[in-house]
Design a protein around this motif. Structure first.
Motif, PDB file in Angstrom:
ATOM      1  N   ILE A 153      15.529 -55.586 -44.062  1.00 24.64           N
ATOM      2  CA  ILE A 153      15.093 -56.950 -44.363  1.00 24.64           C
ATOM      3  C   ILE A 153      15.214 -57.161 -45.868  1.00 24.64           C
ATOM      4  O   ILE A 153      15.337 -56.198 -46.624  1.00 24.64           O
ATOM      5  CB  ILE A 153      13.638 -57.227 -43.907  1.00 24.64           C
ATOM      6  N   ALA A 154      15.160 -58.398 -46.292  1.00 21.52           N
ATOM      7  CA  ALA A 154      15.219 -58.703 -47.723  1.00 21.52           C
ATOM      8  C   ALA A 154      13.899 -58.307 -48.384  1.00 21.52           C
ATOM      9  O   ALA A 154      12.830 -58.478 -47.798  1.00 21.52           O
ATOM     10  CB  ALA A 154      15.494 -60.178 -47.945  1.00 21.52           C
ATOM     11  N   GLU A 155      13.996 -57.784 -49.590  1.00 18.31           N
ATOM     12  CA  GLU A 155      12.791 -57.426 -50.338  1.00 18.31           C
ATOM     13  C   GLU A 155      11.898 -58.650 -50.538  1.00 18.31           C
ATOM     14  O   GLU A 155      10.671 -58.550 -50.475  1.00 18.31           O
ATOM     15  CB  GLU A 155      13.179 -56.833 -51.692  1.00 18.31           C
ATOM     16  N   SER A 156      12.515 -59.815 -50.743  1.00 14.71           N
ATOM     17  CA  SER A 156      11.727 -61.043 -50.928  1.00 14.71           C
ATOM     18  C   SER A 156      10.953 -61.397 -49.657  1.00 14.71           C
ATOM     19  O   SER A 156       9.847 -61.940 -49.729  1.00 14.71           O
ATOM     20  CB  SER A 156      12.632 -62.200 -51.340  1.00 14.71           C
ATOM     21  N   TRP A 208       5.507 -61.465 -47.003  1.00 15.28           N
ATOM     22  CA  TRP A 208       4.545 -60.978 -46.009  1.00 15.28           C
ATOM     23  C   TRP A 208       3.327 -60.372 -46.693  1.00 15.28           C
ATOM     24  O   TRP A 208       2.207 -60.566 -46.264  1.00 15.28           O
ATOM     25  CB  TRP A 208       5.176 -59.912 -45.114  1.00 15.28           C
ATOM     26  N   GLU A 209       3.564 -59.613 -47.766  1.00 21.13           N
ATOM     27  CA  GLU A 209       2.467 -58.940 -48.468  1.00 21.13           C
ATOM     28  C   GLU A 209       1.603 -59.901 -49.275  1.00 21.13           C
ATOM     29  O   GLU A 209       0.440 -59.605 -49.535  1.00 21.13           O
ATOM     30  CB  GLU A 209       3.011 -57.836 -49.378  1.00 21.13           C
ATOM     31  N   THR A 210       2.145 -61.015 -49.699  1.00 19.84           N
ATOM     32  CA  THR A 210       1.354 -61.993 -50.453  1.00 19.84           C
ATOM     33  C   THR A 210       0.761 -63.057 -49.544  1.00 19.84           C
ATOM     34  O   THR A 210      -0.066 -63.849 -49.981  1.00 19.84           O
ATOM     35  CB  THR A 210       2.202 -62.679 -51.541  1.00 19.84           C
ATOM     36  N   GLY A 211       1.203 -63.103 -48.302  1.00 20.50           N
ATOM     37  CA  GLY A 211       0.661 -64.065 -47.350  1.00 20.50           C
ATOM     38  C   GLY A 211       1.340 -65.416 -47.368  1.00 20.50           C
ATOM     39  O   GLY A 211       0.899 -66.342 -46.705  1.00 20.50           O
ATOM     40  N   THR A 212       2.432 -65.553 -48.101  1.00 18.65           N
ATOM     41  CA  THR A 212       3.120 -66.845 -48.139  1.00 18.65           C
ATOM     42  C   THR A 212       4.032 -67.054 -46.938  1.00 18.65           C
ATOM     43  O   THR A 212       4.515 -68.158 -46.724  1.00 18.65           O
ATOM     44  CB  THR A 212       3.935 -67.017 -49.440  1.00 18.65           C
ATOM     45  N   GLN A 213       4.263 -65.991 -46.167  1.00 23.92           N
ATOM     46  CA  GLN A 213       5.046 -66.101 -44.938  1.00 23.92           C
ATOM     47  C   GLN A 213       4.415 -65.193 -43.896  1.00 23.92           C
ATOM     48  O   GLN A 213       3.935 -64.104 -44.209  1.00 23.92           O
ATOM     49  CB  GLN A 213       6.495 -65.667 -45.188  1.00 23.92           C
ATOM     50  N   GLN A 269       7.246 -62.386 -37.918  1.00 27.57           N
ATOM     51  CA  GLN A 269       7.409 -62.601 -36.482  1.00 27.57           C
ATOM     52  C   GLN A 269       6.748 -61.449 -35.742  1.00 27.57           C
ATOM     53  O   GLN A 269       6.589 -60.353 -36.279  1.00 27.57           O
ATOM     54  CB  GLN A 269       8.886 -62.679 -36.108  1.00 27.57           C
ATOM     55  N   ARG A 270       6.402 -61.698 -34.474  1.00 29.79           N
ATOM     56  CA  ARG A 270       5.752 -60.663 -33.671  1.00 29.79           C
ATOM     57  C   ARG A 270       6.629 -59.408 -33.566  1.00 29.79           C
ATOM     58  O   ARG A 270       6.126 -58.288 -33.629  1.00 29.79           O
ATOM     59  CB  ARG A 270       5.415 -61.193 -32.271  1.00 29.79           C
ATOM     60  N   SER A 271       7.932 -59.586 -33.404  1.00 29.23           N
ATOM     61  CA  SER A 271       8.822 -58.428 -33.276  1.00 29.23           C
ATOM     62  C   SER A 271       8.809 -57.589 -34.557  1.00 29.23           C
ATOM     63  O   SER A 271       8.799 -56.354 -34.492  1.00 29.23           O
ATOM     64  CB  SER A 271      10.241 -58.872 -32.939  1.00 29.23           C
ATOM     65  N   MET A 272       8.799 -58.226 -35.721  1.00 30.56           N
ATOM     66  CA  MET A 272       8.754 -57.482 -36.980  1.00 30.56           C
ATOM     67  C   MET A 272       7.381 -56.865 -37.199  1.00 30.56           C
ATOM     68  O   MET A 272       7.267 -55.799 -37.801  1.00 30.56           O
ATOM     69  CB  MET A 272       9.156 -58.374 -38.159  1.00 30.56           C
ATOM     70  N   ASP A 273       6.334 -57.516 -36.709  1.00 28.04           N
ATOM     71  CA  ASP A 273       5.001 -56.939 -36.797  1.00 28.04           C
ATOM     72  C   ASP A 273       4.956 -55.637 -35.994  1.00 28.04           C
ATOM     73  O   ASP A 273       4.416 -54.632 -36.450  1.00 28.04           O
ATOM     74  CB  ASP A 273       3.953 -57.927 -36.281  1.00 28.04           C
ATOM     75  N   ARG A 274       5.552 -55.661 -34.810  1.00 28.24           N
ATOM     76  CA  ARG A 274       5.605 -54.435 -33.987  1.00 28.24           C
ATOM     77  C   ARG A 274       6.417 -53.361 -34.686  1.00 28.24           C
ATOM     78  O   ARG A 274       6.068 -52.172 -34.643  1.00 28.24           O
ATOM     79  CB  ARG A 274       6.185 -54.740 -32.615  1.00 28.24           C
ATOM     80  N   LEU A 303       6.821 -53.018 -37.951  1.00 32.41           N
ATOM     81  CA  LEU A 303       5.992 -52.516 -39.051  1.00 32.41           C
ATOM     82  C   LEU A 303       4.951 -51.526 -38.534  1.00 32.41           C
ATOM     83  O   LEU A 303       4.765 -50.447 -39.101  1.00 32.41           O
ATOM     84  CB  LEU A 303       5.282 -53.673 -39.768  1.00 32.41           C
ATOM     85  N   ARG A 304       4.256 -51.899 -37.461  1.00 26.11           N
ATOM     86  CA  ARG A 304       3.233 -51.014 -36.898  1.00 26.11           C
ATOM     87  C   ARG A 304       3.844 -49.682 -36.469  1.00 26.11           C
ATOM     88  O   ARG A 304       3.281 -48.617 -36.735  1.00 26.11           O
ATOM     89  CB  ARG A 304       2.531 -51.686 -35.720  1.00 26.11           C
ATOM     90  N   ALA A 305       4.969 -49.736 -35.790  1.00 26.15           N
ATOM     91  CA  ALA A 305       5.626 -48.506 -35.353  1.00 26.15           C
ATOM     92  C   ALA A 305       6.048 -47.667 -36.560  1.00 26.15           C
ATOM     93  O   ALA A 305       5.853 -46.449 -36.581  1.00 26.15           O
ATOM     94  CB  ALA A 305       6.835 -48.841 -34.477  1.00 26.15           C
ATOM     95  N   PHE A 306       6.605 -48.317 -37.572  1.00 31.53           N
ATOM     96  CA  PHE A 306       7.030 -47.602 -38.772  1.00 31.53           C
ATOM     97  C   PHE A 306       5.839 -46.916 -39.433  1.00 31.53           C
ATOM     98  O   PHE A 306       5.924 -45.753 -39.830  1.00 31.53           O
ATOM     99  CB  PHE A 306       7.713 -48.564 -39.752  1.00 31.53           C
ATOM    100  N   PHE A 307       4.713 -47.631 -39.541  1.00 31.62           N
ATOM    101  CA  PHE A 307       3.534 -47.066 -40.193  1.00 31.62           C
ATOM    102  C   PHE A 307       2.878 -45.974 -39.336  1.00 31.62           C
ATOM    103  O   PHE A 307       2.296 -45.035 -39.863  1.00 31.62           O
ATOM    104  CB  PHE A 307       2.508 -48.158 -40.498  1.00 31.62           C
ATOM    105  N   GLU A 308       2.971 -46.069 -38.026  1.00 28.72           N
ATOM    106  CA  GLU A 308       2.270 -45.160 -37.116  1.00 28.72           C
ATOM    107  C   GLU A 308       3.060 -43.919 -36.726  1.00 28.72           C
ATOM    108  O   GLU A 308       2.462 -42.888 -36.421  1.00 28.72           O
ATOM    109  CB  GLU A 308       1.902 -45.892 -35.819  1.00 28.72           C
TER     110      GLU A 308
END
Length: 192
Positions: free
Chosen positions: A98-101, A106-111, A114-119, A121-126
């Motif tokens: 994904i783009a760094e921007s 996502w980290e600043t809360g301005t965007q 999507q649910r698929s990217m949330d999943r 992220l969770r899988a990557f972190f877990e």
């Protein structure tokens, strides 16, 4: 008391601050509709037509409620998990293709992700094996984690990486303003 503002809807000069007991809205995100409720929300309300205007603080509370209703990671959680893995935004974005921007938003809360990217992220972190598969640096999947807690975002163990226990990985004890290293053997080491 502030003079009433002009309403963009009815054009009457009748917009005044008001605190709603409960603000309810149906919001669409990623193809699904979510009903959100936010208690004690300060808004601007037209006394003539009832139109509501949300300032930045009110809007942020509504978006937080949407993230909660959709079951999405909060910006501070994404940032915290990335920092725990000692990855920069550039590194994590590259690993996820994904783009760094985008990650920054996502980290600043301005965007909102999507649910698929949330999943993802969770899988990557877990899942350390997933990080290894994606080519993440060895320290992210070798069984060590460095946890840095800041005053802005503190979690209890059950809220934070509770999935490590379920996955028979090391349990990380959460202590404010303290770094705890836990190896795969369960040995704990302290760092200032």
């Amino acid at each position: 008391m502030m003079a009433p503002r002009k309403c963009s809807g009815c054009r009457e000069r009748a917009v005044r601050p008001e605190v709603l007991d409960v603000y309810r809205a149906e919001i669409e995100h990623d193809g699904r509709k979510y009903t959100v409720e936010v208690p004690c929300l300060a808004v601007l309300k037209c006394q003539a037509c009832g139109e509501l205007v949300l300032d930045d603080d009110a809007d942020e509370r509504v978006i937080d409620a949407l993230r909660e209703a959709a079951g999405l990671l909060k910006p501070a959680e994404i940032r915290l998990h990335r920092k725990e893995l000692k990855l920069t935004q550039e590194q994590l974005a590259g690993l996820l293709s994904i783009a760094e921007s985008t990650l920054s938003r996502w980290e600043t809360g301005t965007q909102i992700q999507q649910r698929s990217m949330d999943r993802m992220l969770r899988a990557f972190f877990e899942v350390p094996e997933l990080r290894k598969f994606f080519g993440a640096p060895e320290h992210t999947w070798r069984g060590e984690a460095e946890i840095v807690y800041q005053d802005e975002f503190q979690l209890t163990r059950s809220e934070h990486m509770g999935f490590w226990s379920a996955a028979k990985q090391p349990v990380v004890h959460c202590l404010p303003e303290r770094t705890v290293k836990v190896s795969a053997t369960g040995q704990e080491g302290m760092a200032a």
